[in-house]
Write an enzyme that holds these catalytic residues in place. Structure first.
Site, short mmCIF file in Angstrom:
data_model
loop_
_atom_site.label_atom_id
_atom_site.label_comp_id
_atom_site.label_asym_id
_atom_site.label_seq_id
_atom_site.Cartn_x
_atom_site.Cartn_y
_atom_site.Cartn_z
N ARG A 12 33.06 44.49 42.37
CA ARG A 12 34.11 43.72 43.02
C ARG A 12 34.12 42.31 42.45
NH1 ARG A 12 35.41 40.46 47.49
NH2 ARG A 12 37.32 41.13 48.57
N SER A 41 39.78 51.51 52.20
CA SER A 41 39.35 50.75 53.37
C SER A 41 40.34 50.97 54.51
CB SER A 41 39.27 49.26 53.06
OG SER A 41 38.21 48.98 52.17
N LYS A 55 32.91 39.01 55.14
CA LYS A 55 34.26 38.99 55.72
C LYS A 55 34.15 38.74 57.23
CE LYS A 55 36.74 41.80 52.33
NZ LYS A 55 37.70 42.91 52.14
#
Length: 207
Positions: free
Chosen positions: A40, A109, A139
């Site tokens: 990522r 997701s 997050k």
């Protein structure tokens, strides 16, 4: 059909790690028991990202692990990755499948929404991810998910399930017991002084 490779500890790379520190960190995680790695990196540094992704594919495959790319089908194809992971604001699943073909893996997701997971299964996803289940530094504003969501998803979905969000060695077993096939972690691995040992501790619930 459930892919038997989609189980175990799932590492999502930390965007603050680049170059050799990233490769060394992932190597340690793999030695410690990580089975899936998601690369990522949201920067626009195309050449660095392609170089890192290619080296990560080689590293993962040498240890029998999967390498997925976060929302970049072109990069996944260019480096021979095993597939992609898509967020809710990323490339639509149908577009990614058209780009990647039938043999690559696509994960989606779904936050705390079972309806999204059911739709993803219908659209041809290979696995779905739920979370955050615990307080997350990666997050912190992500909507919270309840443990019961994994139990409900396990009853209604035929896909492998990933759980993410604030997972630690202490809370990992309850997610696995509820039905999570994969436990996805960032800080619980890459913010630790000893990444290999952290991976071993997190992997114990799969033994």
């Amino acid at each position: 059909m459930r892919d038997p490779r989609l189980q175990g500890l799932y590492a999502v790379t930390d965007g603050r790690l680049v170059g050799e520190p990233l490769l060394a960190a992932v190597q340690a995680a793999l030695v410690g028991g990580v089975r899936i790695v998601q690369y990522r990196d949201k920067t626009g540094e195309i050449h660095r990202r392609q170089d890192e992704a290619a080296r990560l594919v080689k590293l993962c495959h040498e240890r029998g692990a999967l390498l997925l790319i976060n929302d970049d089908s072109e990069l996944a194809l260019a480096v021979g990755a095993d597939g992609v992971h898509l967020g809710q604001r990323d490339t639509p699943l149908s577009v990614a499948r058209e780009q990647l073909g039938p043999d690559k893996l696509i994960g989606v997701s779904c936050n705390n929404r079972l309806d999204r997971a059911l739709a993803a299964q219908q659209a041809g996803a290979d696995y779905v991810a739920f979370g955050r289940f615990f307080a997350s530094t990666t997050k912190p504003d992500a909507p919270p998910a309840e443990l019961a969501l994994i139990e409900q998803a396990r009853q209604q979905l035929d896909l492998p399930l990933a759980a993410i969000g604030g997972i630690t060695p202490d809370n990992a077993p309850q997610l696995h017991t509820a039905g999570a096939d994969m436990l996805a972690v960032v800080n619980a691995l890459f913010s630790q002084d000893d990444i290999e040992t952290a991976a071993r501790r997190l992997s114990r619930c799969f033994d």
